[in-house]
Design a protein around this motif. Sequence first.
Motif, PDB file in Angstrom:
ATOM      1  N   GLU A 116      34.020 113.921 -12.184  1.00  0.00           N
ATOM      2  CA  GLU A 116      35.343 113.340 -12.145  1.00  0.00           C
ATOM      3  C   GLU A 116      35.451 112.493 -10.882  1.00  0.00           C
ATOM      4  N   ILE A 117      36.226 111.400 -10.971  1.00  0.00           N
ATOM      5  CA  ILE A 117      36.326 110.468  -9.845  1.00  0.00           C
ATOM      6  C   ILE A 117      36.757 111.185  -8.563  1.00  0.00           C
ATOM      7  N   GLY A 118      37.724 112.074  -8.687  1.00  0.00           N
ATOM      8  CA  GLY A 118      38.249 112.753  -7.503  1.00  0.00           C
ATOM      9  C   GLY A 118      37.264 113.705  -6.848  1.00  0.00           C
ATOM     10  N   ASP A 119      36.153 114.002  -7.533  1.00  0.00           N
ATOM     11  CA  ASP A 119      35.168 114.935  -6.997  1.00  0.00           C
ATOM     12  C   ASP A 119      33.963 114.241  -6.366  1.00  0.00           C
ATOM     13  N   LEU A 120      33.957 112.903  -6.329  1.00  0.00           N
ATOM     14  CA  LEU A 120      32.814 112.185  -5.773  1.00  0.00           C
ATOM     15  C   LEU A 120      32.667 112.470  -4.282  1.00  0.00           C
ATOM     16  N   GLU A 121      31.446 112.793  -3.875  1.00  0.00           N
ATOM     17  CA  GLU A 121      31.125 113.011  -2.469  1.00  0.00           C
ATOM     18  C   GLU A 121      30.598 111.709  -1.870  1.00  0.00           C
ATOM     19  N   PRO A 122      30.582 111.594  -0.518  1.00  0.00           N
ATOM     20  CA  PRO A 122      30.035 110.395   0.109  1.00  0.00           C
ATOM     21  C   PRO A 122      28.623 110.100  -0.391  1.00  0.00           C
ATOM     22  N   GLY A 123      28.396 108.858  -0.809  1.00  0.00           N
ATOM     23  CA  GLY A 123      27.099 108.450  -1.324  1.00  0.00           C
ATOM     24  C   GLY A 123      26.970 108.579  -2.827  1.00  0.00           C
ATOM     25  N   GLU A 124      27.926 109.224  -3.490  1.00  0.00           N
ATOM     26  CA  GLU A 124      27.854 109.411  -4.933  1.00  0.00           C
ATOM     27  C   GLU A 124      28.617 108.314  -5.666  1.00  0.00           C
ATOM     28  N   PHE A 125      28.192 108.042  -6.892  1.00  0.00           N
ATOM     29  CA  PHE A 125      28.848 107.027  -7.707  1.00  0.00           C
ATOM     30  C   PHE A 125      28.600 107.296  -9.179  1.00  0.00           C
ATOM     31  N   THR A 126      29.441 106.703 -10.011  1.00  0.00           N
ATOM     32  CA  THR A 126      29.229 106.723 -11.454  1.00  0.00           C
ATOM     33  C   THR A 126      28.931 105.304 -11.904  1.00  0.00           C
ATOM     34  N   TRP A 127      28.150 105.156 -12.970  1.00  0.00           N
ATOM     35  CA  TRP A 127      27.765 103.817 -13.450  1.00  0.00           C
ATOM     36  C   TRP A 127      27.564 103.882 -14.960  1.00  0.00           C
ATOM     37  N   HIS A 128      28.479 103.243 -15.710  1.00  0.00           N
ATOM     38  CA  HIS A 128      28.436 103.284 -17.173  1.00  0.00           C
ATOM     39  C   HIS A 128      28.656 101.878 -17.746  1.00  0.00           C
ATOM     40  N   PRO A 129      27.719 100.950 -17.540  1.00  0.00           N
ATOM     41  CA  PRO A 129      27.903  99.570 -18.016  1.00  0.00           C
ATOM     42  C   PRO A 129      27.984  99.477 -19.537  1.00  0.00           C
ATOM     43  N   ASP A 130      27.472 100.503 -20.227  1.00  0.00           N
ATOM     44  CA  ASP A 130      27.509 100.486 -21.681  1.00  0.00           C
ATOM     45  C   ASP A 130      28.922 100.584 -22.231  1.00  0.00           C
ATOM     46  N   ARG A 131      29.879 101.028 -21.408  1.00  0.00           N
ATOM     47  CA  ARG A 131      31.264 101.119 -21.869  1.00  0.00           C
ATOM     48  C   ARG A 131      31.855  99.746 -22.166  1.00  0.00           C
ATOM     49  N   GLN A 132      31.353  98.711 -21.483  1.00  0.00           N
ATOM     50  CA  GLN A 132      31.774  97.336 -21.745  1.00  0.00           C
ATOM     51  C   GLN A 132      30.619  96.427 -21.340  1.00  0.00           C
ATOM     52  N   PRO A 133      29.765  96.037 -22.286  1.00  0.00           N
ATOM     53  CA  PRO A 133      28.539  95.314 -21.941  1.00  0.00           C
ATOM     54  C   PRO A 133      28.746  93.917 -21.377  1.00  0.00           C
TER      55      PRO A 133
END
Length: 332
Positions: A37-54
């Motif tokens: 979840e976005i609110g749980d991201l720690e320093p250095g962490e990220f999410t990446w889902h380009p397939d959601r909108q190519p």
Amino acid sequence: MKRISGRMDRRGFLAGAGACAVAFVSMEVAARQVLKEIGDLEPGEFTWHPDRQPDGPVAVVVSLPEQLVHVYRNGVRIAVSSCSTGKPGHSTPTGVFVVLQKDKHHHSSTYNNAPMPNMNRLTWSGIALHAGKLPGYPASHGCVRLPLDFSEKLFGITHLGTPVIIAGSHSDPWELKHPGMVLSAYAEDEFETVEASLEDKKHPKDWLAAESSPITSVIASSGDRKIMLIENGAVVAETGLNIEGDYPLGSHVFLLKGGNAKTRGLHWLAISHNTDVDGTFQPEERALHRLKADQRFLETMKPRMHPGMIMILTDAPLHPDTRSGKDFVIMS
């Protein structure tokens, strides 16, 4: 942030890029792509889902209170990353920026040739997105530091002219279809004019290396009731702005997608980046309908419109104190 007065040569521009550099050589970047979840991201962490909108236009929103960077493509959020912005005394400026320069292997000319990988420049005076150390709090000299892996992925989808909004809060982009030409009364036959003006024009992300089409931006201010047309950082037209009502517009960014046959008008992506939460600001569509410019300004703007053109509404006046030189940016 250091202001620019007058013109600078390229050497001066590049020297300014060091304004936000750090001792990067000894830096450790614990970059890690995660499913969280976005609110749980720690320093250095990220999410990446380009397939959601190519495909589609990219917009980047930096939220200073969250210390997070949100990446949208065609209005859909495809990535979120932790970041580190300016520390006290070197705060990251807020406002609307565009990517002015990209350099994958940039080095600072001010801080011992320190590397600043995957640099997306936002101002010639030194503010940029780039890989850097992420201690979990604002620690830079004004830049937005990103995890190394994330900065590389982001570098691959941005282009000159990509809008970057740095703000206290924001809303997810949404699609807005406006009848006729913006900034004027609706006319039934106007769509043909709008459609013709956009015909065969590419979005900046589709430009080839050899193409040098100008990037166009429009800034409308309720602060002094003026509107400004900017092309590659230079003001090409400025005039008075008629605004219905005397209440604030709020802060909004509109990214032009193209013509829309159903409404016989224009198709935009709209992004609010208001820092106020008292409910006084207007929704994007209502704010846009309140604005009218004179015919001479419209005739100057029409042939310069292109997919990817940015229009900004702001309550800040359009004087030098709220613009960062030729960087085009509205500073709030």
